[in-house]
Scaffold this motif. Structure first.
Motif, PDB file in Angstrom:
ATOM      1  N   UNK A 162      57.651  36.016 -59.415  1.00 55.65           N
ATOM      2  CA  UNK A 162      56.872  34.822 -59.088  1.00 55.65           C
ATOM      3  C   UNK A 162      57.734  33.639 -58.662  1.00 55.65           C
ATOM      4  N   UNK A 163      58.914  33.501 -59.247  1.00 59.58           N
ATOM      5  CA  UNK A 163      59.792  32.405 -58.844  1.00 59.58           C
ATOM      6  C   UNK A 163      60.235  32.579 -57.403  1.00 59.58           C
ATOM      7  N   UNK A 164      60.573  33.802 -57.021  1.00 56.89           N
ATOM      8  CA  UNK A 164      60.988  34.069 -55.648  1.00 56.89           C
ATOM      9  C   UNK A 164      59.875  33.744 -54.661  1.00 56.89           C
ATOM     10  N   UNK A 165      58.664  34.130 -55.001  1.00 53.97           N
ATOM     11  CA  UNK A 165      57.531  33.815 -54.131  1.00 53.97           C
ATOM     12  C   UNK A 165      57.369  32.316 -53.986  1.00 53.97           C
ATOM     13  N   UNK A 166      57.545  31.602 -55.077  1.00 59.30           N
ATOM     14  CA  UNK A 166      57.376  30.152 -55.006  1.00 59.30           C
ATOM     15  C   UNK A 166      58.502  29.500 -54.215  1.00 59.30           C
ATOM     16  N   UNK A 167      59.732  29.971 -54.386  1.00 59.95           N
ATOM     17  CA  UNK A 167      60.829  29.464 -53.565  1.00 59.95           C
ATOM     18  C   UNK A 167      60.518  29.614 -52.073  1.00 59.95           C
ATOM     19  N   UNK A 168      59.914  30.717 -51.718  1.00 58.01           N
ATOM     20  CA  UNK A 168      59.651  31.012 -50.310  1.00 58.01           C
ATOM     21  C   UNK A 168      58.337  30.413 -49.817  1.00 58.01           C
ATOM     22  N   UNK A 169      57.625  29.724 -50.701  1.00 55.94           N
ATOM     23  CA  UNK A 169      56.380  29.103 -50.292  1.00 55.94           C
ATOM     24  C   UNK A 169      55.217  30.050 -50.201  1.00 55.94           C
ATOM     25  N   UNK A 170      55.314  31.205 -50.843  1.00 57.17           N
ATOM     26  CA  UNK A 170      54.228  32.186 -50.833  1.00 57.17           C
ATOM     27  C   UNK A 170      53.392  32.059 -52.104  1.00 57.17           C
ATOM     28  N   UNK A 171      52.146  32.438 -52.009  1.00 56.86           N
ATOM     29  CA  UNK A 171      51.262  32.384 -53.168  1.00 56.86           C
ATOM     30  C   UNK A 171      51.699  33.390 -54.236  1.00 56.86           C
ATOM     31  N   UNK A 172      51.612  32.988 -55.490  1.00 54.43           N
ATOM     32  CA  UNK A 172      51.920  33.868 -56.614  1.00 54.43           C
ATOM     33  C   UNK A 172      50.614  34.532 -57.063  1.00 54.43           C
ATOM     34  N   UNK A 173      50.543  35.867 -57.036  1.00 53.50           N
ATOM     35  CA  UNK A 173      49.298  36.541 -57.437  1.00 53.50           C
ATOM     36  C   UNK A 173      48.927  36.247 -58.890  1.00 53.50           C
ATOM     37  N   UNK A 174      47.647  36.138 -59.135  1.00 48.61           N
ATOM     38  CA  UNK A 174      47.177  35.856 -60.487  1.00 48.61           C
ATOM     39  C   UNK A 174      47.526  36.970 -61.465  1.00 48.61           C
ATOM     40  N   UNK A 175      47.685  38.203 -60.971  1.00 46.16           N
ATOM     41  CA  UNK A 175      47.911  39.317 -61.894  1.00 46.16           C
ATOM     42  C   UNK A 175      49.336  39.374 -62.436  1.00 46.16           C
ATOM     43  N   UNK A 176      50.261  38.633 -61.849  1.00 44.09           N
ATOM     44  CA  UNK A 176      51.642  38.698 -62.328  1.00 44.09           C
ATOM     45  C   UNK A 176      51.756  38.125 -63.731  1.00 44.09           C
ATOM     46  N   UNK A 177      52.466  38.833 -64.602  1.00 44.80           N
ATOM     47  CA  UNK A 177      52.705  38.359 -65.964  1.00 44.80           C
ATOM     48  C   UNK A 177      53.929  37.455 -66.040  1.00 44.80           C
ATOM     49  N   UNK A 178      54.806  37.540 -65.061  1.00 41.17           N
ATOM     50  CA  UNK A 178      55.935  36.624 -65.001  1.00 41.17           C
ATOM     51  C   UNK A 178      55.457  35.224 -64.667  1.00 41.17           C
ATOM     52  N   UNK A 179      56.284  34.236 -65.008  1.00 43.92           N
ATOM     53  CA  UNK A 179      55.967  32.844 -64.698  1.00 43.92           C
ATOM     54  C   UNK A 179      57.163  32.208 -63.988  1.00 43.92           C
ATOM     55  N   UNK A 180      56.867  31.367 -63.025  1.00 48.81           N
ATOM     56  CA  UNK A 180      57.933  30.778 -62.224  1.00 48.81           C
ATOM     57  C   UNK A 180      58.763  29.786 -63.037  1.00 48.81           C
ATOM     58  N   UNK A 181      60.070  29.811 -62.807  1.00 50.93           N
ATOM     59  CA  UNK A 181      60.958  28.808 -63.395  1.00 50.93           C
ATOM     60  C   UNK A 181      61.563  27.919 -62.311  1.00 50.93           C
ATOM     61  N   UNK A 182      60.911  27.877 -61.121  1.00 54.70           N
ATOM     62  CA  UNK A 182      61.446  27.086 -60.012  1.00 54.70           C
ATOM     63  C   UNK A 182      61.556  25.616 -60.377  1.00 54.70           C
ATOM     64  N   UNK A 183      60.597  25.095 -61.106  1.00 53.81           N
ATOM     65  CA  UNK A 183      60.609  23.694 -61.508  1.00 53.81           C
ATOM     66  C   UNK A 183      61.110  23.608 -62.948  1.00 53.81           C
ATOM     67  N   UNK A 184      62.265  22.984 -63.188  1.00 56.55           N
ATOM     68  CA  UNK A 184      62.809  22.947 -64.553  1.00 56.55           C
ATOM     69  C   UNK A 184      61.956  22.149 -65.516  1.00 56.55           C
ATOM     70  N   UNK A 185      61.073  21.276 -64.987  1.00 59.33           N
ATOM     71  CA  UNK A 185      60.226  20.486 -65.872  1.00 59.33           C
ATOM     72  C   UNK A 185      59.091  21.304 -66.469  1.00 59.33           C
ATOM     73  N   UNK A 186      58.698  22.368 -65.785  1.00 61.34           N
ATOM     74  CA  UNK A 186      57.589  23.191 -66.291  1.00 61.34           C
ATOM     75  C   UNK A 186      57.965  24.655 -66.425  1.00 61.34           C
ATOM     76  N   UNK A 187      59.187  25.034 -66.005  1.00 57.77           N
ATOM     77  CA  UNK A 187      59.626  26.419 -66.099  1.00 57.77           C
ATOM     78  C   UNK A 187      60.120  26.755 -67.495  1.00 57.77           C
TER      79      UNK A 187
END
Length: 504
Positions: A309-334
């Motif tokens: 999910x972090x990779x998708x967010x870095x690239x500006x792609x939508x993160x699917x709802x089914x993913x259990x991983x969570x993005x750490x792209x933003x250190x304030x909410x990652x």
């Protein structure tokens, strides 16, 4: 493919809308401000490339992680140019199940990919789950999976425990073949420091400088094996350097996000295939020139299933709802409050272990407490000399109290460790009344995780099939022994002697 002004930890357009104002305020001319560790990109920039460099069986034994007895200038330089995550963990301590998890953003236990080495046939992924390379390929990226830059291995490792069609996942086997103007997602798979280790000579000074974990006997073979691991780490560093050189020479480095990590922990006793810290703790380094302040250290808890999910967010792609991983792209909410891990059958060694780790405490549940710590694993019999040293010295009554813990014939149903005061996980506090409240809280968290993620570890494999596989592995073990002139039923001392000769 699409650009976003700020790559937050929330998926899709909603996350973009929530963070747009803050991102603009934090940016001056598209450059990340001092002190910011968010990954930001101007909307007019071209789509970035993404390069994962994946090391096999690797803990954070690197200069940039404070390890002093190894030379890793290329990886250290990469860390100085980007972000170094100090507490990143695999969801499994063995390659195929861990790789299945981080390539999908799903726990291996949720998708039926938890057993290392499928015996009959790979399971199908749940209908809604799509591996990251296919998501990105369908979004227009040129996707590759390739061996190291110097060609030391002919094929790149995949090792997914689910049905997959490589032609659907990957466009090619070299990121430099991407058509002009088309961004790529590339994985470079580097075999070291997976065993077998190099047998190059090692100086007495280097052997003496090795700081062995307290649960290892201070034996010449154990030191020599650890030194061989460090030689493999240095080979890894050379191959990482060659990959970065390729990127630079191709003129692609400035617009490529580089992510370096280990697929799980180090290949040593109490590391690979165990849920202790050495089996799960991995290095994780991210570099994005011009978008991220260099030399940053981030200490939040991160799971490798968060990479997709972090990779998708870095690239500006939508993160699917089914993913259990969570993005750490933003250190304030990652980052996470807890990381979870699972060990199931690893080749011929059946088991089921689960763990949850927080900021300070770690809880491990042994579903098969009747099994010994050193249950027979043919892979380890052939590759882990420290196992034979432990058995040899145990028979002679010469093990320290810490090392003797591994020789127990059974395991406690629960293990509970205070990592702040016991980083080597030697003092099991599961029966300590002083920690009853923390233990019960972690126990509930694991129960909730098992339920919420649909952990499939309780499913029973076909016993006849497992036994057939085990018979094949024992036949391999007998051939291994014969090829080395060892008896069919060797004593630990026989194997220690052979390994000492192997490293001479």
């Amino acid at each position: 493919m699409k650009n976003q002004t700020h790559l937050s930890s929330s998926g899709g357009g909603a996350g973009f809308a929530r963070t747009l104002g803050g991102a603009i305020a934090a940016m001056v001319g598209g450059v990340v401000l001092a002190g910011s560790t968010a990954l930001e990109v101007r909307a007019e920039d071209e789509d970035p490339n993404l390069l994962w460099i994946v090391a096999d069986d690797f803990g954070p034994e690197l200069g940039c992680y404070g390890y002093e007895n190894v030379a890793t200038p290329n990886i250290d330089r990469l860390a100085s140019e980007g972000v170094r995550f100090t507490r990143a963990f695999a969801s499994s301590p063995v390659c195929s199940s861990s790789r299945s998890a981080f390539i999908t953003g799903m726990y291996q236990t949720s998708i039926g990919a938890h057993h290392h080495r499928a015996i009959d046939a790979f399971p199908d992924l749940p209908e809604e789950v799509t591996p990251l390379p296919r998501i990105l390929r369908e979004a227009g990226y040129y996707t590759t999976n390739q061996p190291d830059a110097l060609g030391t291995r002919r094929r790149a490792k995949v090792d997914y425990n689910f049905n997959h069609d490589l032609d659907q996942l990957f466009s090619g086997d070299d990121f430099r073949d991407a058509p002009e103007g088309r961004p790529f997602f590339a994985q470079v798979q580097i075999f070291p420091p997976h065993r077998a280790f190099p047998t190059d000579p090692v100086s007495d000074e280097r052997l003496a400088a090795i700081d062995l974990p307290p649960y290892y006997p201070d034996h010449p073979l154990v030191r020599r094996d650890w030194a061989a691991y460090l030689l493999a780490v240095e080979e890894l560093d050379r191959l990482v350097g060659a990959t970065l050189d390729q990127l630079e020479e191709s003129g692609l480095a400035d617009n490529t996000i580089v992510v370096f990590f280990g697929d799980h922990g180090r290949p040593h006793v109490r590391g690979k295939q165990w849920l202790y810290e050495p089996g799960l703790h991995v290095p994780l380094i991210v570099r994005w020139p011009g978008r991220i302040e260099p030399g940053i250290e981030r200490d939040e808890l991160v799971s490798l299933i968060d990479l997709a999910p972090t990779s998708l967010e870095w690239l500006g792609e939508n993160v699917p709802d089914w993913m259990e991983g969570r993005s750490f792209a933003d250190p304030d909410t990652g980052g996470r409050d807890y990381v979870f891990a699972a060990r199931d059958r690893a080749g011929d060694a059946e088991d089921r272990i689960r763990s949850v780790r927080g900021e300070r405490f770690k809880y491990i549940r042994n579903f098969r407490p009747e099994l010994p710590y050193l249950q027979t694993s043919i892979y380890k019999e052939m590759a882990y000399p420290t196992t034979h040293v432990l058995r040899h010295l145990h028979a002679r009554g010469e093990l320290s109290e810490e090392a003797a813990l591994l020789m127990a014939e059974t395991r406690p149903p629960e293990e509970f460790y205070d990592l702040e005061n016991d980083p080597h996980e030697l003092n099991n506090l599961a029966e300590d009344p002083a920690h009853r409240e923390e233990l019960e809280a972690m126990r509930r968290r694991l129960d909730d995780w098992i339920s919420e993620t649909g952990d499939r570890g309780a499913e029973i494999e076909d016993a006849e099939m497992v036994q057939s596989y085990r018979d094949e592995r024992y036949a391999l073990w007998r051939r291994w022994l014969k090829a080395r002139g060892l008896p069919e039923d060797p004593e630990p001392a026989d194997l220690v002697e052979w390994w000492m000769g192997h490293y001479e």
